[in-house]
Design an enzyme around this catalytic site. Structure first.
Site, mmCIF file in Angstrom:
data_model
loop_
_atom_site.group_PDB
_atom_site.id
_atom_site.type_symbol
_atom_site.label_atom_id
_atom_site.label_comp_id
_atom_site.label_asym_id
_atom_site.label_seq_id
_atom_site.Cartn_x
_atom_site.Cartn_y
_atom_site.Cartn_z
ATOM 1 N N ASP A 60 0.769 -1.410 -0.344
ATOM 2 C CA ASP A 60 -0.350 -0.114 -0.151
ATOM 3 C C ASP A 60 1.176 0.827 0.361
ATOM 4 O O ASP A 60 1.466 1.381 1.188
ATOM 5 C CB ASP A 60 -0.780 0.121 1.094
ATOM 6 C CG ASP A 60 -1.681 0.769 1.227
ATOM 7 O OD1 ASP A 60 -1.925 1.735 0.401
ATOM 8 O OD2 ASP A 60 -3.488 0.947 1.100
ATOM 9 N N SER B 4 -7.386 4.489 -1.780
ATOM 10 C CA SER B 4 -7.275 3.169 -1.961
ATOM 11 C C SER B 4 -8.346 2.236 -2.130
ATOM 12 O O SER B 4 -8.618 1.131 -2.305
ATOM 13 C CB SER B 4 -6.966 2.769 -0.511
ATOM 14 O OG SER B 4 -4.835 2.649 0.036
ATOM 15 N N GLU C 116 -1.073 -8.463 2.343
ATOM 16 C CA GLU C 116 -1.232 -6.246 1.603
ATOM 17 C C GLU C 116 -0.500 -5.863 3.012
ATOM 18 O O GLU C 116 -0.575 -6.552 4.112
ATOM 19 C CB GLU C 116 -2.072 -5.772 2.662
ATOM 20 C CG GLU C 116 -2.161 -3.893 2.817
ATOM 21 C CD GLU C 116 -3.623 -3.273 2.822
ATOM 22 O OE1 GLU C 116 -3.060 -2.798 2.216
ATOM 23 O OE2 GLU C 116 -3.872 -3.837 4.008
ATOM 24 N N HIS D 78 2.237 8.607 5.017
ATOM 25 C CA HIS D 78 1.180 9.244 6.095
ATOM 26 C C HIS D 78 1.795 10.569 6.555
ATOM 27 O O HIS D 78 1.906 11.998 6.775
ATOM 28 C CB HIS D 78 0.139 9.298 6.083
ATOM 29 C CG HIS D 78 -0.804 8.543 4.672
ATOM 30 N ND1 HIS D 78 -1.562 9.665 3.588
ATOM 31 C CD2 HIS D 78 -1.527 8.150 4.429
ATOM 32 C CE1 HIS D 78 -1.858 9.292 2.914
ATOM 33 N NE2 HIS D 78 -2.320 7.719 3.055
ATOM 34 N N HIS E 12 -1.556 2.484 -5.351
ATOM 35 C CA HIS E 12 -0.867 4.319 -5.479
ATOM 36 C C HIS E 12 0.376 4.469 -5.166
ATOM 37 O O HIS E 12 0.801 3.484 -4.034
ATOM 38 C CB HIS E 12 -2.018 4.932 -4.969
ATOM 39 C CG HIS E 12 -2.742 5.046 -3.164
ATOM 40 N ND1 HIS E 12 -1.378 5.404 -2.414
ATOM 41 C CD2 HIS E 12 -3.470 4.372 -2.354
ATOM 42 C CE1 HIS E 12 -1.608 5.257 -1.156
ATOM 43 N NE2 HIS E 12 -2.334 3.835 -1.118
ATOM 44 N N HIS F 70 -1.438 10.885 -1.214
ATOM 45 C CA HIS F 70 -0.928 9.818 -1.832
ATOM 46 C C HIS F 70 -0.502 11.278 -3.160
ATOM 47 O O HIS F 70 -0.385 12.528 -3.263
ATOM 48 C CB HIS F 70 -2.239 9.857 -2.283
ATOM 49 C CG HIS F 70 -2.882 8.736 -1.247
ATOM 50 N ND1 HIS F 70 -3.979 7.994 -1.989
ATOM 51 C CD2 HIS F 70 -2.004 7.690 -0.304
ATOM 52 C CE1 HIS F 70 -4.435 6.998 -0.792
ATOM 53 N NE2 HIS F 70 -3.194 7.573 0.084
#
Length: 611
Positions: free
Chosen positions: A93, A143, A358, A367, A405, A491
């Site tokens: 991710d 996401s 994941e 982030h 992404h 993102h």
């Protein structure tokens, strides 16, 4: 090291008769370089000698031979085109291309090498491509929309999971009748085993993409759904996961975090307002069939033969890998191995399986503006891929590795070979050898190789002094960013890499829409999705959707607590003033540079081919 802009600026001052200013600036520059504190990192001379040794390890002969060796391997490689018995979909991710490159270097440097020559486990795969990640309604995606593309073959709007783009975010009524079937639902309908492994909450966007149908990704828990939306029939993602069945069969293994969404708010960590204990309900339904719920690493080790297996090891997201208690929280590598041990039972799953894995906390670290943990989490994903490769037969199992992404990650600065990937930039001198002092920006301050275009680190360059290696390589250091977004970095909209291995992997080539990955897996497993009249779930089930899934919406973690933000973030007033001041400075710089270029062109000093 001076950039061409520094030189143009100083040359213009000298040309205009301000030689004394130039002299003073040069003296100040060298004084600052001498004042940089090396005591907190590798000593300057040690760095110089170490990197010089690394620099000269490569020769014309060795690099030529390495490339030729790869060509020889490629010439003998025959793609496996037959049907796959099973498929494993790995998702890092937020794992941008820059993240992959930096993690490769970090892995090599942790092993005592220069790093650039290292390889991540999936970089050995022969088939690669680029995936276009935009959502139907957003240039830079979230996401929810991206995982829906990968697990249903349908691109949709940001914030929605398992619902077509005709739906409206946070609008339950608009989602009814627009649920699109997932790869897990198709696989279970065909008799395959189905599994999910994640380091996030099992109700978070990416894992929910395997089972969920909701117009709002934040509806992970019932207490997050507005009452009027819930009254229309939308269900939270935790409830959807527990009730999920296709043709009478549920999922086979789910491992991750997120316990709080499954227990009533009358318990110590529960958040449910309906008073239901979903773990108890699930156990009552599946215990007689061999099902087992676990919540510690030891319990997981003792339950590898249990099917179905439900494991949640944290109240919310699982801990970052380097901070987790290994007795309480298993690693992503351990969870992947446990899931494969269950799903590779040919007596229970003779047709094979589909597993989603994941590495979800790469995204969370980015982030936060924290490269240290983003790289640590990427390397943990790398280990999970390696253990999967060691446990499967390439002729039978398709493995794909990609990101949903990117992020606003930057990787720049002309650092010398072997420069600490988390450290400040040391460039090379005029002879191509490492400098003994770090490179400075035009503001006479050190800077790091890795950074962000926006995020919490914005503005720190103005207020902070020189960054040292000891600071920038620390776990909690937030890299500097161009623009301040105090709450969260965003993102990025760039393409992401895709690597593939096994039957059907040759389809991964070139640049393609993200939803194409769904069809790569579907085609390899021969799920015969083409027999459905449309991508909608009701058509897949011939008018009868699966238990607990139809017309459901999901609840999510409380908006303010979700690490991944899907709404635009804005800087404060101070940021706007900084941006305004920077804009004025940029205009002034452009005007001055134009004047200098004009003057030097007239004097015949400018070589335009070098610009």
């Amino acid at each position: 090291m001076y950039s061409i802009y520094n030189l143009l600026f100083l040359a213009s001052l000298s040309f205009l008769g301000y030689g004394h200013v130039v002299q003073k600036h040069m003296e100040e520059y060298h004084h600052h370089r001498q004042q940089v504190d090396f005591s907190t990192g590798i000593q300057a001379e040690q760095l110089h000698s170490t990197q010089r040794q690394v620099h000269y390890n490569d020769t014309s002969t060795s690099s030529f031979a390495t490339a030729r060796k790869r060509l020889n391997a490629y010439s003998k490689y025959v793609p496996i085109e037959g049907p796959a018995q099973s498929a494993i979909m790995f998702v890092g991710d937020g794992m941008s291309i820059e993240t992959v490159t930096a993690a490769r270097i970090r892995k090599g440097q942790l092993a005592g090498n220069s790093g650039e020559e290292s390889e991540l486990s999936w970089e050995k795969f022969m088939h690669t491509g680029l995936s276009k990640t935009y959502n139907v309604n957003q240039q830079v995606p979230d996401s929810a929309g991206t995982i829906t593309a990968m697990t249903t073959g349908v691109k949709t709007n940001a914030g929605m999971i398992g619902v077509g783009p005709e739906g409206i975010r946070s609008d339950c009524e608009s989602s009814i009748g627009r649920h699109v079937a997932t790869i897990a639902e198709w696989a279970k309908l065909r008799g395959f085993g189905v599994g999910i492994v994640t380091t996030t909450r099992v109700t978070h966007a990416t894992p929910a993409g395997m089972y969920g149908h909701t117009p709002e990704r934040d509806w992970e828990i019932d207490s997050n759904i507005p009452s009027q939306e819930e009254a229309l029939g939308c269900k939270d993602l935790a409830l959807q996961l527990v009730e999920w069945e296709v043709d009478g069969a549920g999922w086979d293994v789910v491992l991750g975090g997120g316990r709080r969404g499954f227990f009533p708010n009358t318990t110590s960590e529960g958040r449910r307002r309906d008073g239901r204990d979903l773990v108890a309900e699930w156990t009552a339904r599946y215990a007689s069939k061999g099902g087992r719920y676990v919540n510690t690493t030891e319990a997981l080790k003792n339950a590898r033969e249990s099917t179905p297996l439900f494991g949640m090891f944290a109240s919310s997201h699982m801990s970052f890998d380097e901070e987790r208690d290994p007795k309480l929280e298993p690693s992503l590598e351990e969870m992947t191995a446990a899931a494969l041990t269950i799903l590779q039972n040919e007596e229970k799953f003779p047709k094979g399986y589909v597993l989603l894995v994941e590495g979800g906390r790469i995204d969370h670290a980015h982030h936060d503006g924290n490269w240290y943990r983003a790289l640590s989490e990427t390397i943990e994903l790398e280990r999970a891929v390696a253990v999967a490769v060691s446990m499967v037969d390439e002729s039978e199992t398709l493995i794909t590795v990609t990101a949903d992404h990117a992020h606003t990650t930057t990787f720049a600065g002309y650092p010398t070979r072997g420069n600490d990937i988390l450290g400040v930039v040391f460039s090379n001198d005029a002879n191509g050898r490492p400098e003994s002092a770090p490179t400075l920006g035009s503001d006479l301050k050190t800077y790091t190789t890795l950074g962000y275009a926006n995020g919490p680190g914005g503005g720190s360059r103005v207020t902070a002094g020189n960054v040292t290696n000891a600071e920038s390589t620390a776990p909690d250091y937030l890299q500097q960013s161009t623009m301040l977004l105090a709450e969260s970095e965003t993102h990025g909209g760039q393409d992401v890499g895709v690597w593939a291995y096994g039957p059907g992997a040759s389809a991964v080539s070139g640049t393609f829409e993200q939803n194409f990955l769904y069809f790569v897996v579907e085609h390899a497993l021969e799920l015969d999705v083409a027999s459905a009249a449309s991508p909608y779930l009701t058509d897949m089930m011939s008018g009868n959707s699966s238990d607990g899934v139809p017309n459901q919406a999901s609840t999510g973690a409380q908006r303010g607590q979700d690490t991944e933000r899907s709404t635009p973030q804005h800087g404060d007033g101070g940021t706007m003033m900084l941006a305004l001041g920077g804009g004025v400075g940029m205009v002034a710089g452009i005007l001055l540079s134009t004047l200098v270029i004009s003057l030097r062109s007239r004097s015949g000093l400018l070589n335009t081919e070098t610009l």
